[in-house]
Design an enzyme around this catalytic site. Sequence first.
Site, PDB file in Angstrom:
ATOM      1  N   ASP A 107       0.539  32.916  21.683  1.00 30.47           N
ATOM      2  CA  ASP A 107       1.501  33.986  21.421  1.00 30.47           C
ATOM      3  C   ASP A 107       1.036  35.194  22.226  1.00 30.47           C
ATOM      4  O   ASP A 107      -0.083  35.204  22.757  1.00 30.47           O
ATOM      5  CB  ASP A 107       1.580  34.323  19.917  1.00 30.47           C
ATOM      6  N   GLY A 141       9.963  33.865  22.391  1.00 30.89           N
ATOM      7  CA  GLY A 141      11.190  34.486  22.878  1.00 30.89           C
ATOM      8  C   GLY A 141      11.678  35.502  21.879  1.00 30.89           C
ATOM      9  O   GLY A 141      11.163  35.622  20.765  1.00 30.89           O
ATOM     10  N   HIS A 172      23.693  29.761  18.807  1.00 33.63           N
ATOM     11  CA  HIS A 172      24.461  30.829  19.450  1.00 33.63           C
ATOM     12  C   HIS A 172      24.809  30.514  20.905  1.00 33.63           C
ATOM     13  O   HIS A 172      25.598  31.235  21.516  1.00 33.63           O
ATOM     14  CB  HIS A 172      23.729  32.163  19.319  1.00 33.63           C
ATOM     15  N   TYR A 226      22.094  36.929  24.028  1.00 30.49           N
ATOM     16  CA  TYR A 226      21.066  36.036  23.482  1.00 30.49           C
ATOM     17  C   TYR A 226      21.514  34.580  23.619  1.00 30.49           C
ATOM     18  O   TYR A 226      20.758  33.725  24.088  1.00 30.49           O
ATOM     19  CB  TYR A 226      20.834  36.406  22.018  1.00 30.49           C
ATOM     20  N   ARG A 244      28.257  31.058   5.087  1.00 30.93           N
ATOM     21  CA  ARG A 244      27.933  30.380   6.339  1.00 30.93           C
ATOM     22  C   ARG A 244      26.668  29.529   6.211  1.00 30.93           C
ATOM     23  O   ARG A 244      26.596  28.418   6.740  1.00 30.93           O
ATOM     24  CB  ARG A 244      27.753  31.417   7.442  1.00 30.93           C
TER      25      ARG A 244
END
Lengths: 238, 238
Positions: free
Chosen positions: B31, B69, B110, B134, B177
């Site tokens: 990381d 990310g 997405h 994104y 959702r």
Amino acid sequence: MKSVLITGAAGNIGRVLRRGLRDDYLLRLTDCIQIVDPEVTDVQVADVRSVEEMEEVCKGIDSVVHLAGEPSTGSSWSVVLNANIEGTYGIFEAARLAGVKRVIFASSNHATGYYEKESIYTKPDMLARPDSLYGVSKAFGEDLARFYYDEYGINAYCLRIGSFQPDDSVINRSSDRILSTWLSHRDLVRLVRCCIETNNAEFGIYYGISNNTRAFWDIENAREEIGYSPEDDAEDLI
Amino acid sequence: MKSVLITGAAGNIGRVLRRGLRDDYLLRLTDCIQIVDPEVTDVQVADVRSVEEMEEVCKGIDSVVHLAGEPSTGSSWSVVLNANIEGTYGIFEAARLAGVKRVIFASSNHATGYYEKESIYTKPDMLARPDSLYGVSKAFGEDLARFYYDEYGINAYCLRIGSFQPDDSVINRSSDRILSTWLSHRDLVRLVRCCIETNNAEFGIYYGISNNTRAFWDIENAREEIGYSPEDDAEDLI
């Protein structure tokens, strides 16, 4: 007359489009280098990666034809990142800010080049299979175009241009591939005109080739959706 | 034991995968910030955008799980360009240079979010329709993964992760959702294990959700190709 901005207008495709469109549209040309064109007075040197500069360039424009970018399929990552990924974002974002309603994006057949390597007849609704980092950068541009259409209503047309030759009076036949992939100058102009004029399709991905007998990319959607009717066939030049 | 590198291992998904994989794999964590994990000693701080640094981190690794990310769907262009576009190129290129044979890429639902906005049931073979910059950056990662698979034979699995909650003992039901899009911790671990272990599929795009009754993304290909068999259903937590 509709106003049309051509980015990357100094390049080979730009030169052909300038000649092919100048009688019917108010052209504005832009490139990162100066363009001397006695027929077009509205010329602006600007960096396509700069949203600020491109917003100025986009003002008052009806349609953008976005040709700017690195055209070499063998380009390194840093080159395509700068010229194609950042550049294509730059023009779409600038077009949005300037209120441009239509963008025609010079994508490439290399966004799906791996189907060709495997001899798979390719239709525009198949997933991207880039054959290079250049091809990845063009696939990126198509996804970005789709987003700007869906999110902001900017009509967008992605042209997967085949084999364009600066001189198309003869086929430069280093391999037979060009008999399948050729795009004549006249058909290029026809295709772009269809995208500027259509009231039918608001978004599309179209292979940009002539009416080649040996085509292995499907252009039926371009015929149906935007009325593209290519008249040349590479076969006739053999 | 197979060696597995997790990038972005400090994040929420990274923490769950560390717990879920550490007993069966030799884990290496990386990381951009230090990770303190008493169960894993092989931890390296590195910048995922640096191919050079990541090549070092990738040495001796069988599978990379690329989580690093920016996870926010509302991110600006400059953020996704840096963290997601440059970062995903960095890990694939480093994996190639280091001889890694398998990369599991944390993509996102997405990448195709506009189908959901139009209530269209979505299958993984449909073209990208990102709902954000994104989402565009994740679609880019999928195209890049495809290129590294086709060109260099790196097996690649793109997981369009649904709704992951740091605490999944209860459904955080700010909207219904999540009843469709939920991915439980256990199913996340199962899905990643399938990608590490499969000898069947070499490339795939899979929605990462549990066995939700109300799912509107198709996971049949994950069941068939890599044997993903999710056992949780958001319905049971209502």
